[in-house]
Scaffold this motif. Structure first.
Motif, PDB file in Angstrom:
ATOM      1  N   ASP A  11      47.376  91.660  10.400  1.00 57.10           N
ATOM      2  CA  ASP A  11      46.914  90.421   9.766  1.00 57.10           C
ATOM      3  C   ASP A  11      45.734  90.684   8.830  1.00 57.10           C
ATOM      4  N   TRP A  12      44.884  91.649   9.169  1.00 54.95           N
ATOM      5  CA  TRP A  12      43.766  92.022   8.303  1.00 54.95           C
ATOM      6  C   TRP A  12      44.302  92.578   6.988  1.00 54.95           C
ATOM      7  N   ARG A  14      47.299  92.116   5.690  1.00 58.51           N
ATOM      8  CA  ARG A  14      47.996  91.032   4.978  1.00 58.51           C
ATOM      9  C   ARG A  14      47.014  90.136   4.238  1.00 58.51           C
ATOM     10  N   ASN A  15      45.936  89.771   4.905  1.00 58.48           N
ATOM     11  CA  ASN A  15      44.917  88.931   4.263  1.00 58.48           C
ATOM     12  C   ASN A  15      44.301  89.635   3.060  1.00 58.48           C
ATOM     13  N   ARG A  16      44.008  90.907   3.200  1.00 61.43           N
ATOM     14  CA  ARG A  16      43.434  91.672   2.089  1.00 61.43           C
ATOM     15  C   ARG A  16      44.412  91.707   0.905  1.00 61.43           C
ATOM     16  N   ARG A  18      46.754  89.548   0.216  1.00 61.29           N
ATOM     17  CA  ARG A  18      46.810  88.189  -0.362  1.00 61.29           C
ATOM     18  C   ARG A  18      45.595  87.920  -1.233  1.00 61.29           C
ATOM     19  N   LEU A  19      44.421  88.327  -0.760  1.00 58.49           N
ATOM     20  CA  LEU A  19      43.193  88.145  -1.539  1.00 58.49           C
ATOM     21  C   LEU A  19      43.246  88.937  -2.848  1.00 58.49           C
ATOM     22  N   LEU A  45      43.352  81.261   2.201  1.00 62.79           N
ATOM     23  CA  LEU A  45      42.362  81.693   3.182  1.00 62.79           C
ATOM     24  C   LEU A  45      41.026  81.030   2.884  1.00 62.79           C
ATOM     25  N   THR A  49      36.604  84.499   4.915  1.00 59.61           N
ATOM     26  CA  THR A  49      37.531  85.631   5.028  1.00 59.61           C
ATOM     27  C   THR A  49      37.403  86.536   3.813  1.00 59.61           C
ATOM     28  N   HIS A  53      36.092  90.622   3.768  1.00 56.56           N
ATOM     29  CA  HIS A  53      36.845  91.721   3.161  1.00 56.56           C
ATOM     30  C   HIS A  53      36.084  92.381   2.012  1.00 56.56           C
TER      31      HIS A  53
END
Length: 180
Positions: A11-12, A14-16, A18-19, A45, A49, A53
């Motif tokens: 998930d970390w 994936r979030n990165r 997406r960002l 997000l 978040t 990152h």
């Protein structure tokens, strides 16, 4: 171990991703002053978040431009293998890329730790400049910071116009005085 060396949870990662995807879109449209809140929203997000990152705007921009900057660095190392003739070619490629990549010029400004885009390209520019000085194609008093500042100024003035960027760089390299 740094956070980059520690395997991150899915998930970390994936979030990165997406960002970074959202940042690439927003920065391409708005440049380096793109809204961090809009980037976080577009990624779906929260801004906290985003800040977990990327510790700063510069860190986010460095990540957005990392791949292109690494390609330019590799190209510089390749050109450096020629007999001192690679500096002008590389500076033109850098100028054109910077002029057409919104926000990159800001990322090329020197930073305190020089771990970002400027540091990566300054190292390559130093190698190319040293070769050019040895080959008699660059005056020894011209610094890497002089060269990168020149590229930056031209890229900012010629944003979205790579032909103008190339023309201005060629003028700067050859000088403005008539040839005798």
């Amino acid at each position: 171990m740094t956070s980059q060396q520690i395997p991150q949870r899915a998930d970390w990662r994936r979030n990165r991703e997406r960002l970074l995807a959202a940042a690439a879109e927003v920065v391409a449209r708005d440049g380096a002053s793109a809204s961090l809140e809009e980037i976080a929203r577009r990624a779906g997000l929260g801004s906290a978040t985003l800040h977990r990152h990327f510790r700063s705007r510069e860190a986010l921009l460095t990540a957005v431009f990392h791949e292109g900057v690494e390609r330019l660095a590799a190209r510089g190392r390749e050109l450096n293998e020629t007999a001192g003739g690679g500096l002008a070619v590389w500076l033109e490629e850098l100028t054109r890329y910077t002029a057409t990549t919104r926000g990159l010029a800001v990322s090329l400004r020197p930073t305190a730790d020089d771990s970002g885009c400027h540091g990566i390209l300054a190292d390559v520019a130093a190698e190319l400049a040293a070769s050019a000085v040895r080959a008699g194609r660059l005056r020894p008093e011209i610094t890497v910071d002089d060269l990168l500042a020149l590229v930056n100024g031209i890229a900012i003035r010629a944003e979205d116009d790579p032909e103008l960027a190339s023309r201005l760089l060629r003028i700067a390299i050859s000088g403005v005085e008539p040839r005798t």
